[in-house]
Design a protein around this motif. Structure first.
Motif, PDB file in Angstrom:
ATOM      1  N   ALA A   4      -9.942  11.077   4.149  1.00 44.91           N
ATOM      2  CA  ALA A   4      -9.984   9.709   4.880  1.00 44.91           C
ATOM      3  C   ALA A   4      -8.844  10.317   6.219  1.00 44.91           C
ATOM      4  O   ALA A   4      -8.512  11.208   7.340  1.00 44.91           O
ATOM      5  CB  ALA A   4      -8.830   9.125   4.817  1.00 44.91           C
ATOM      6  N   GLU A  61       0.222   3.670  -2.464  1.00 44.08           N
ATOM      7  CA  GLU A  61       0.449   5.137  -2.401  1.00 44.08           C
ATOM      8  C   GLU A  61       1.218   6.593  -2.980  1.00 44.08           C
ATOM      9  O   GLU A  61       0.748   7.513  -3.015  1.00 44.08           O
ATOM     10  CB  GLU A  61       0.027   5.422  -1.008  1.00 44.08           C
ATOM     11  N   ALA A 102      -8.343   7.062  -0.961  1.00 43.40           N
ATOM     12  CA  ALA A 102      -9.196   5.458  -0.853  1.00 43.40           C
ATOM     13  C   ALA A 102      -7.550   4.321  -0.104  1.00 43.40           C
ATOM     14  O   ALA A 102      -7.958   3.257   0.800  1.00 43.40           O
ATOM     15  CB  ALA A 102      -9.808   4.977  -2.209  1.00 43.40           C
ATOM     16  N   ARG A 106      -7.354   5.461   3.499  1.00 48.16           N
ATOM     17  CA  ARG A 106      -8.147   4.398   4.505  1.00 48.16           C
ATOM     18  C   ARG A 106      -8.549   2.901   4.749  1.00 48.16           C
ATOM     19  O   ARG A 106      -8.749   2.247   5.970  1.00 48.16           O
ATOM     20  CB  ARG A 106      -9.891   5.210   3.953  1.00 48.16           C
ATOM     21  N   ALA A 107      -7.844   2.769   3.752  1.00 44.67           N
ATOM     22  CA  ALA A 107      -7.300   1.228   4.108  1.00 44.67           C
ATOM     23  C   ALA A 107      -6.023   0.935   5.145  1.00 44.67           C
ATOM     24  O   ALA A 107      -6.220  -0.226   5.538  1.00 44.67           O
ATOM     25  CB  ALA A 107      -7.449   0.456   2.310  1.00 44.67           C
ATOM     26  N   ARG A 115       0.718  -1.443   0.195  1.00 42.83           N
ATOM     27  CA  ARG A 115       0.167  -0.226   0.368  1.00 42.83           C
ATOM     28  C   ARG A 115       0.965   1.214   0.065  1.00 42.83           C
ATOM     29  O   ARG A 115       0.213   1.506  -0.459  1.00 42.83           O
ATOM     30  CB  ARG A 115      -0.953   0.227   1.271  1.00 42.83           C
ATOM     31  N   GLU A 166      -7.753  10.749  -5.500  1.00 38.65           N
ATOM     32  CA  GLU A 166      -8.598  10.338  -4.748  1.00 38.65           C
ATOM     33  C   GLU A 166      -8.655   8.454  -4.878  1.00 38.65           C
ATOM     34  O   GLU A 166      -8.795   8.244  -3.326  1.00 38.65           O
ATOM     35  CB  GLU A 166      -9.341   9.916  -5.419  1.00 38.65           C
ATOM     36  N   ARG A 167      -7.641   8.061  -5.181  1.00 33.89           N
ATOM     37  CA  ARG A 167      -6.965   6.869  -5.273  1.00 33.89           C
ATOM     38  C   ARG A 167      -6.303   6.725  -3.707  1.00 33.89           C
ATOM     39  O   ARG A 167      -6.149   5.595  -2.988  1.00 33.89           O
ATOM     40  CB  ARG A 167      -6.031   6.103  -6.142  1.00 33.89           C
TER      41      ARG A 167
END
Length: 424
Positions: free
Chosen positions: A373, A316, A330, A333-334, A312, A326-327
């Motif tokens: 987030a 990022e 997300a 948040r994950a 991740r 936006e990705r």
């Protein structure tokens, strides 16, 4: 003293002050520097040789991956420790932190001292010891330091890493002609924290503070970590970065952090490796029943977190490189979900009545209502949350969180493009 005072008054330091603190804080930065110079002279009855700064850091991605030789995404922030310093011939490092007792460390004693663990003198001694071991000529010299900090203690912005990087930057500039690189200064700081302070931290905090800006770091080879600067203008994306103090008691959490590294070591040890980065995920999954018996289920869950979080952090960085904010959100948040469910570093072990950090995260999620987030920030357990907040909701978000968590609990931070540095 007069030289630095004159340079400050004439605006010769303004370019650096603007880079560190921004145009809106320039006047305050000038005043802070002037007060620091005066404080040094009052304390040590002599002029300082220079002004130095090291920033706090924010971990953006890669929660507890660095100590497993993984990937992280981090940034320096505009809250820092600012210091005036000068060599002396006492054989001592004397540090006066504004509002605290004078600290004195004897450079003739550069081994860990009983009872000094978890203290600032331990960090000073550890940094100096590593400099001496690497060949820095500290024999018979010393240093006087007067400092002030805007990095809140227990804020999750890693004031300890900023302190280590600051001490290293001053020793490097005053006694070693600036010969050590930013990454080397980070490694020296980590050594001091691991060996002298007694905290088994990774290298992320110190690297982010020493290098500056947004950095993607790969610790596959900790002797030569790969560090890449990543461009990010949060304001242009329409967001602000907030660090929220959960209000938890900032008791010693070293045992909680040590449990994470210990349990992950039990997992990697099953495969004959020291770090999980050296164990392919497919091997881990194939041996899962045996690993559960060898390392326990919490260790296994923490390993699940590591494998996903390590990838991740790279994703990022890629999202920011390609302008896909936006990705990126997300993925943040994950990251927060994985830390809470699998890494389990939001609630201190066994705690039921007081779960301040989890309440803080729940409150932020409710206020953000699907935008932005929020995630645990840094080490976790009793510390802080990190939130990316839309600018059009920032005033509301700050007011509502502080109504619950207390005035001043929501720190709005800016990303600083400069790491540990000499201002003048």
């Amino acid at each position: 003293m007069e030289h630095l005072k004159d340079r400050l008054a004439q605006g010769a330091l303004d370019e650096m002050l603007l880079r560190l603190y921004g145009a809106e804080h320039l006047t305050a930065a000038r005043v802070r520097c002037a007060e620091l110079l005066a404080g040094f002279e009052k304390t040590f009855s002599a002029p300082p040789a220079g002004l130095f700064s090291a920033p706090g850091r924010t971990e953006i991605g890669g929660n507890h991956t660095d100590h497993q030789h993984g990937r992280v995404l981090a940034a320096s922030v505009d809250m820092d420790i600012l210091a005036a310093a000068a060599p002396n011939q006492s054989g001592m490092i004397r540090v006066q932190s504004q509002g605290y007792p004078l600290m004195v460390v004897d450079l003739a004693v550069l081994t860990p001292q009983a009872g000094e663990e978890n203290t600032s003198p331990a960090l000073i001694r550890g940094v100096a010891a590593r400099f001496a071991a690497l060949g820095c000529p500290l024999q018979g010299v010393g240093m006087d330091v007067y400092m002030t900090s805007t990095v809140p203690g227990g804020s999750g912005l890693s004031s300890s890493a900023a302190f280590e990087v600051l001490i290293g930057t001053m020793l490097n500039e005053l006694f070693w002609q600036g010969s050590r690189t930013a990454v080397e200064l980070a490694q020296i700081g980590q050594y001091a924290e691991n060996v002298f302070f007694g905290k088994p931290c990774g290298l992320m905090d110190q690297t982010a503070s020493a290098v500056g800006g947004v950095v993607a770091i790969d610790f596959a080879d900790t002797d030569r970590p790969m560090v890449e600067g990543i461009g990010l203008d949060l304001r242009a994306e329409g967001y602000a970065l907030c660090i929220l103090d959960s209000g938890a008691d900032h008791a010693d959490l070293t045992a909680e952090y040590a449990a994470i590294t210990g349990e992950l070591k039990a997992v990697s040890g099953y495969f004959g490796k020291s770090y999980l980065r050296d164990v392919p995920e497919q091997e881990f999954l194939a041996a899962l029943p045996a690993v559960r018996k060898a390392a326990g289920d919490r260790g296994v869950l923490r390993a699940f977190h590591f494998y996903a979080e390590n990838q991740r952090a790279a994703d990022e960085a890629d999202a920011l490189r390609t302008g896909n904010f936006e990705r990126f959100l997300a993925l943040v948040r994950a990251s927060g979900r994985s830390s809470a469910l699998y890494l389990q570093n939001v609630i201190p072990t066994g705690q039921t009545v007081r779960q301040e950090l989890m309440v803080t995260i729940a409150l932020c999620e409710r206020l953000l209502a699907g935008r932005g987030a929020v995630r645990v920030h840094g080490g976790g357990f009793g510390g802080t949350a990190q939130a990316f907040v839309p600018l059009d909701a920032l005033a509301y978000f700050k007011a509502e969180t502080e109504a619950v968590l207390g005035a001043g609990s929501c720190h709005v931070a800016a990303i600083r493009p400069v790491g540990g540095v000499r201002l003048g």
